[in-house]
Design a protein around this motif. Sequence first.
Motif, mmCIF file in Angstrom:
data_model
loop_
_atom_site.group_PDB
_atom_site.id
_atom_site.type_symbol
_atom_site.label_atom_id
_atom_site.label_comp_id
_atom_site.label_asym_id
_atom_site.label_seq_id
_atom_site.Cartn_x
_atom_site.Cartn_y
_atom_site.Cartn_z
ATOM 1 N N PRO A 73 0.805 -1.366 0.072
ATOM 2 C CA PRO A 73 -0.001 -0.121 0.040
ATOM 3 C C PRO A 73 0.697 1.176 -0.136
ATOM 4 C CG PRO A 73 -0.178 -1.239 2.304
ATOM 5 C CD PRO A 73 0.622 -2.002 1.207
ATOM 6 N N GLU A 74 2.066 0.944 0.206
ATOM 7 C CA GLU A 74 3.113 2.243 0.202
ATOM 8 C C GLU A 74 3.764 2.620 -0.997
ATOM 9 O OE1 GLU A 74 5.797 2.169 3.420
ATOM 10 O OE2 GLU A 74 4.293 2.053 4.967
ATOM 11 N N THR A 75 3.239 1.777 -2.076
ATOM 12 C CA THR A 75 3.680 1.806 -3.525
ATOM 13 C C THR A 75 3.435 3.157 -3.904
ATOM 14 O OG1 THR A 75 3.632 -0.528 -3.736
ATOM 15 C CG2 THR A 75 3.569 0.994 -5.945
ATOM 16 N N PRO A 76 4.311 4.010 -4.571
ATOM 17 C CA PRO A 76 3.853 5.398 -4.987
ATOM 18 C C PRO A 76 2.694 5.214 -6.049
ATOM 19 C CG PRO A 76 6.301 4.994 -4.851
ATOM 20 C CD PRO A 76 5.808 3.704 -4.549
ATOM 21 N N GLY A 77 1.786 6.163 -5.905
ATOM 22 C CA GLY A 77 0.591 6.168 -6.536
ATOM 23 C C GLY A 77 -0.630 5.382 -6.212
ATOM 24 N N ILE A 78 -0.209 4.462 -5.245
ATOM 25 C CA ILE A 78 -1.582 3.643 -4.590
ATOM 26 C C ILE A 78 -2.135 4.578 -3.566
ATOM 27 C CG2 ILE A 78 -1.996 1.521 -3.291
ATOM 28 C CD1 ILE A 78 -1.357 0.969 -6.225
ATOM 29 N N VAL A 91 -2.702 10.770 -24.594
ATOM 30 C CA VAL A 91 -1.675 10.440 -24.013
ATOM 31 C C VAL A 91 -2.147 9.144 -22.918
ATOM 32 C CG1 VAL A 91 -1.824 11.920 -22.319
ATOM 33 C CG2 VAL A 91 0.419 11.281 -22.366
ATOM 34 N N ASN A 92 -0.893 8.301 -22.753
ATOM 35 C CA ASN A 92 -1.466 7.021 -21.922
ATOM 36 C C ASN A 92 -0.919 7.156 -20.504
ATOM 37 O OD1 ASN A 92 -2.397 5.540 -24.044
ATOM 38 N ND2 ASN A 92 -0.533 5.126 -24.623
ATOM 39 N N ALA A 93 -1.522 6.625 -19.609
ATOM 40 C CA ALA A 93 -1.142 6.859 -18.378
ATOM 41 C C ALA A 93 -0.004 5.726 -17.932
ATOM 42 C CB ALA A 93 -2.354 6.437 -17.176
ATOM 43 N N ARG A 94 1.067 6.191 -17.130
ATOM 44 C CA ARG A 94 2.217 5.363 -16.659
ATOM 45 C C ARG A 94 1.676 3.967 -16.000
ATOM 46 N NH1 ARG A 94 5.981 10.444 -14.836
ATOM 47 N NH2 ARG A 94 6.411 11.443 -16.954
ATOM 48 N N SER A 95 2.453 3.111 -15.944
ATOM 49 C CA SER A 95 2.230 1.908 -15.343
ATOM 50 C C SER A 95 2.709 2.093 -13.752
ATOM 51 C CB SER A 95 2.926 0.736 -15.909
ATOM 52 O OG SER A 95 4.337 0.742 -15.793
ATOM 53 N N ILE A 96 2.492 1.230 -12.814
ATOM 54 C CA ILE A 96 2.698 1.139 -11.332
ATOM 55 C C ILE A 96 4.021 0.393 -11.248
ATOM 56 C CG2 ILE A 96 2.091 0.501 -9.131
ATOM 57 C CD1 ILE A 96 -0.745 0.468 -10.093
ATOM 58 N N ALA A 97 5.006 1.243 -10.565
ATOM 59 C CA ALA A 97 6.111 0.620 -10.380
ATOM 60 C C ALA A 97 6.275 -0.053 -9.016
ATOM 61 C CB ALA A 97 7.674 1.527 -10.427
ATOM 62 N N LEU A 98 6.316 -1.458 -8.787
ATOM 63 C CA LEU A 98 6.354 -2.228 -7.568
ATOM 64 C C LEU A 98 7.512 -1.980 -6.822
ATOM 65 C CD1 LEU A 98 4.664 -5.522 -8.603
ATOM 66 C CD2 LEU A 98 3.501 -3.542 -7.931
ATOM 67 N N ILE A 99 7.390 -1.838 -5.518
ATOM 68 C CA ILE A 99 8.386 -1.824 -4.494
ATOM 69 C C ILE A 99 8.625 -2.946 -3.588
ATOM 70 C CG2 ILE A 99 8.315 0.840 -4.488
ATOM 71 C CD1 ILE A 99 6.893 0.542 -1.766
ATOM 72 N N ASP A 100 9.721 -3.187 -3.191
ATOM 73 C CA ASP A 100 9.983 -4.286 -1.989
ATOM 74 C C ASP A 100 9.748 -3.789 -0.678
ATOM 75 O OD1 ASP A 100 12.327 -2.930 -1.352
ATOM 76 O OD2 ASP A 100 13.651 -4.133 -2.479
ATOM 77 N N GLU A 101 10.124 -4.610 0.307
ATOM 78 C CA GLU A 101 9.983 -4.360 1.758
ATOM 79 C C GLU A 101 10.610 -3.110 2.199
ATOM 80 O OE1 GLU A 101 10.762 -7.829 4.247
ATOM 81 O OE2 GLU A 101 8.904 -8.666 3.246
ATOM 82 N N GLU A 102 11.783 -2.813 1.346
ATOM 83 C CA GLU A 102 12.689 -1.488 1.731
ATOM 84 C C GLU A 102 12.131 -0.426 1.046
ATOM 85 O OE1 GLU A 102 14.223 -4.822 1.537
ATOM 86 O OE2 GLU A 102 14.015 -4.941 3.415
ATOM 87 N N GLY A 103 11.005 -0.702 0.576
ATOM 88 C CA GLY A 103 10.581 0.561 -0.391
ATOM 89 C C GLY A 103 11.297 0.887 -1.771
ATOM 90 N N GLU A 104 12.102 -0.083 -2.007
ATOM 91 C CA GLU A 104 12.996 0.159 -3.352
ATOM 92 C C GLU A 104 12.223 -0.399 -4.505
ATOM 93 O OE1 GLU A 104 15.780 1.808 -3.455
ATOM 94 O OE2 GLU A 104 15.886 2.240 -1.576
ATOM 95 N N GLU A 105 12.172 0.014 -5.675
ATOM 96 C CA GLU A 105 11.685 -0.431 -6.940
ATOM 97 C C GLU A 105 11.896 -1.766 -7.313
ATOM 98 O OE1 GLU A 105 11.599 2.186 -10.268
ATOM 99 O OE2 GLU A 105 10.489 3.695 -9.025
ATOM 100 N N THR A 106 11.289 -2.768 -7.641
ATOM 101 C CA THR A 106 11.762 -4.124 -8.000
ATOM 102 C C THR A 106 11.905 -4.199 -9.417
ATOM 103 O OG1 THR A 106 9.553 -4.974 -8.373
ATOM 104 C CG2 THR A 106 10.330 -5.126 -5.957
ATOM 105 N N GLY A 107 11.501 -3.397 -10.069
ATOM 106 C CA GLY A 107 11.773 -3.623 -11.527
ATOM 107 C C GLY A 107 10.440 -4.099 -12.225
ATOM 108 N N GLU A 108 9.348 -4.541 -11.473
ATOM 109 C CA GLU A 108 8.340 -5.030 -12.013
ATOM 110 C C GLU A 108 7.280 -4.039 -12.134
ATOM 111 O OE1 GLU A 108 7.191 -9.277 -10.784
ATOM 112 O OE2 GLU A 108 8.331 -8.618 -8.924
ATOM 113 N N THR A 109 6.529 -3.743 -12.998
ATOM 114 C CA THR A 109 5.348 -3.131 -12.996
ATOM 115 C C THR A 109 3.836 -3.795 -13.296
ATOM 116 O OG1 THR A 109 5.413 -3.070 -15.461
ATOM 117 C CG2 THR A 109 6.687 -1.760 -14.419
#
Length: 253
Positions: free
Chosen positions: A65-70, A99-117
């Motif tokens: 739930p702390e993912t940016p944009g959620i 224009v298209n909306a950007r996808s969501i960048a998932l984060i890990d437990e440390e709040g770092e982006e995982t590279g998954e969207t």
Amino acid sequence: MKLRKLCAIALVATIGAATVGSAASAAENSLGSEGTVTVSGGIIDPEDPGSIIDPENPEGPGIDPETPGIIPNPDIESKGIIAVSNLKFGSVEVGTTSVNARSIALIDEEGEETGETRGNIVSFGDVTGSYTGYTITGELTSQFTNDTTTLNGASITYTNPLLATSGTGTIAAAVPASVVLSTEEGAQTFVSAGEGEGSGLWTLEFGQSATSEAGTPGTAEDAVQLDIPLSVASAMTVGTYTATVTWTMGATA
């Protein structure tokens, strides 16, 4: 020969009587106990990562739930909208009509982006234990506006839907392949759960990542599109425009 037959019959009769007597004795010395459990409605915690189902991996970890944009819903209890994602359309030039909306960048437990969207989402649930059904609607309740200009006639189109749950609940009605939101048309229905349906936690995703094994892979970046009339786009003033899409869980239609 007759004597042997009579003896055999007598032996069988004796065994039968003994068996009946044994069963009766066991019954007299047995007593069943009753087990009871009372089930009450549950509570959905929007701050729990497990509450926002990952539609591309519903059996695995949820979306933090702390993912940016959620945006979690702080007022949910046992039934309602759990979380939604903000739509980030980025920067465009005057004259741009779509224009298209950007996808969501998932984060890990440390709040770092995982590279998954993931595609943009609306998450919802029903853990009341009394499933009366519901609808999930979206509405463009305020138009894109900056300090001086409104993008009159602008609309948002949602495509490539993927609906998933981590539980055993079902929703029979298909999600529309394309839904357009505008300030002129009012609320539009995305999900319809009939009576007895829709139990558990659900997420509706628009567009899927390139690695998704469900839906349409590779559509996360172009499944939500903002369209602006040419006459309005050519007269846009510089600045940041903000609109509001309101998601609602309502009663069955």
